[in-house]
Design an enzyme around this catalytic site. Structure first.
Site, PDB file in Angstrom:
ATOM      1  N   GLU A 103      23.581  10.915  92.506  1.00 49.75           N
ATOM      2  CA  GLU A 103      22.381  10.897  91.654  1.00 49.75           C
ATOM      3  C   GLU A 103      21.392   9.850  92.156  1.00 49.75           C
ATOM      4  OE1 GLU A 103      24.366  10.490  87.886  1.00 49.75           O
ATOM      5  OE2 GLU A 103      24.996  12.589  87.973  1.00 49.75           O
TER       6      GLU A 103
ATOM      7  N   LYS B 195      27.232   6.447  83.260  1.00 56.05           N
ATOM      8  CA  LYS B 195      25.836   6.783  83.630  1.00 56.05           C
ATOM      9  C   LYS B 195      24.864   6.134  82.650  1.00 56.05           C
ATOM     10  CE  LYS B 195      27.520  10.796  86.022  1.00 56.05           C
ATOM     11  NZ  LYS B 195      27.318  12.122  86.546  1.00 56.05           N
TER      12      LYS B 195
ATOM     13  N   GLY C 254      32.678  11.442  84.912  1.00 55.01           N
ATOM     14  CA  GLY C 254      31.388  11.220  84.250  1.00 55.01           C
ATOM     15  C   GLY C 254      31.465  11.643  82.789  1.00 55.01           C
ATOM     16  N   GLY C 255      31.035  12.868  82.512  1.00 55.32           N
ATOM     17  CA  GLY C 255      30.925  13.358  81.144  1.00 55.32           C
ATOM     18  C   GLY C 255      32.179  13.151  80.309  1.00 55.32           C
TER      19      GLY C 255
ATOM     20  N   HIS D 130      26.205   6.777  94.753  1.00 56.42           N
ATOM     21  CA  HIS D 130      26.383   7.976  93.913  1.00 56.42           C
ATOM     22  C   HIS D 130      25.289   8.989  94.252  1.00 56.42           C
ATOM     23  CE1 HIS D 130      26.595  10.624  90.476  1.00 56.42           C
ATOM     24  NE2 HIS D 130      27.810  10.158  90.262  1.00 56.42           N
TER      25      HIS D 130
ATOM     26  N   GLU E 250      32.770  13.493  95.857  1.00 59.28           N
ATOM     27  CA  GLU E 250      32.135  14.133  94.701  1.00 59.28           C
ATOM     28  C   GLU E 250      31.165  15.209  95.188  1.00 59.28           C
ATOM     29  OE1 GLU E 250      32.053  11.509  90.972  1.00 59.28           O
ATOM     30  OE2 GLU E 250      30.334  10.947  92.180  1.00 59.28           O
TER      31      GLU E 250
ATOM     32  N   GLY F 202      28.623  17.262  86.760  1.00 56.23           N
ATOM     33  CA  GLY F 202      27.930  17.591  85.519  1.00 56.23           C
ATOM     34  C   GLY F 202      27.701  19.073  85.305  1.00 56.23           C
TER      35      GLY F 202
ATOM     36  N   SER G  56      33.106  17.091  87.363  1.00 59.60           N
ATOM     37  CA  SER G  56      33.632  17.911  86.268  1.00 59.60           C
ATOM     38  C   SER G  56      35.145  17.763  86.068  1.00 59.60           C
ATOM     39  CB  SER G  56      33.242  19.384  86.446  1.00 59.60           C
ATOM     40  OG  SER G  56      31.829  19.523  86.399  1.00 59.60           O
TER      41      SER G  56
ATOM     42  N   ASN H  73      32.518   6.717  84.707  1.00 52.04           N
ATOM     43  CA  ASN H  73      31.120   6.433  85.048  1.00 52.04           C
ATOM     44  C   ASN H  73      30.269   6.889  83.863  1.00 52.04           C
ATOM     45  OD1 ASN H  73      28.544   6.295  86.079  1.00 52.04           O
ATOM     46  ND2 ASN H  73      28.832   7.935  87.588  1.00 52.04           N
TER      47      ASN H  73
END
Ligand code: PGA
Length: 262
Positions: free
Chosen positions: A97, A11, A234-235, A95, A167, A173, A213, A9
């Site tokens: 967010e 983002k 993600g990251g 999601h 999640e 994050g 994470s 993802n």
């Protein structure tokens, strides 16, 4: 046996040039098709260039969001047929967010899940509790509410085509992942609920991914949990070598399932 799924993802990161380079890095690092569904979800603007870059590779394309209507007066929104036209087969829905920043409701999320299925794409429904909810002992209550509402109205056949992602919001994050035991406990609960909403057989086929994470160095222990079928990353999906390393851990975990070690 469930095939593992690893989704990147991205983002709101990356120009088209950056997205192309990243997708090429992942493509070149996965020349041998792994026994894993590998999906990348770049920003909307990078979908065409990423689609071109991963054409004829083992990597599939996903979107980070969609509208539930096939077209209409919805300024700033993207419809599912537009995503399908670009080659998207997967869509992230709900999601945290978007729930938090855009105020997405369970009812909207349910409409999106149904719409994605009606266009024969795969919805990846994201659920998870906040730190405060966990502190108050409301983890299962929150996840149950989000799942019941998000999956409302689906038949067992529909449910069999959904991918779920647990999640925990506090893990996204932050660098603080849920421990394998914490995640495994919720995944087991989620599978039980899916079984109640459909059947035991269907529940055994639905991939339940963990997100929050996930990195190359914790992916192996997370995916060693029998109920964790892959990762929403993600990251760590922003660097090709790290993402590839996670895909390889997922592939190893699927080998372990085959050999009865997991
Ligand atoms: P993270 O994000 O891996 O950066 O924690 C996961 C996600 O939001 O899907």
């Amino acid at each position: 046996m469930r095939k593992p799924v690893v989704i990147g993802n991205r983002k709101m990161h990356g120009t088209q040039a950056e997205a192309r380079a990243l997708a090429a890095g992942v493509r070149d690092g996965l020349k041998r098709k792994p026994p894993v569904s590998v999906v990348v979800c770049p920003p909307f603007t990078a979908l065409p260039v990423v689609a071109q870059t991963i054409a004829n590779s083992a990597i599939e394309l996903g979107a980070q969001n969609c509208h539930w209507d096939p077209s209409g007066a919805h300024t700033g929104e993207i419809a599912i047929p537009m995503l399908a036209e670009l080659g998207c087969r997967w869509v992230l829905v709900g999601h945290s967010e978007r729930r938090k920043e855009m105020g997405e409701t369970d009812e909207q999320i349910n409409r999106k899940v149904q719409a994605v299925l009606s266009h024969a794409l795969v919805p990846v429904l994201c659920v998870g509790e906040t730190a405060e909810e966990r502190r108050q002992g409301l983890t299962f209550t929150t996840v149950e509410g989000q799942l019941r509402a998000g999956l409302a109205g689906l038949t067992a056949d529909g449910l069999a085509k959904v991918v779920l992602a647990y999640e925990p919001v506090w893990a996204i994050g932050t660098g603080v992942n849920a421990t394998p035991a914490q995640a495994g406990e919720v995944h087991g609960y989620v599978r039980g609920l899916v079984s109640e909403l459909s059947s035991k057989e269907v529940a055994q086929t639905v991939p339940i991914l963990y997100g929050g994470s996930v990195k190359a160095d914790n992916a192996e222990s997370l995916m060693a949990e029998p109920e964790i079928d892959g990762a929403l990353v993600g990251g760590a999906s922003l660097k090709a070598p790290e993402f590839i390393a996670i895909v390889k851990k997922a592939a190893a975990s699927s080998g372990a399932v085959r050999e009865g070690r997991r």
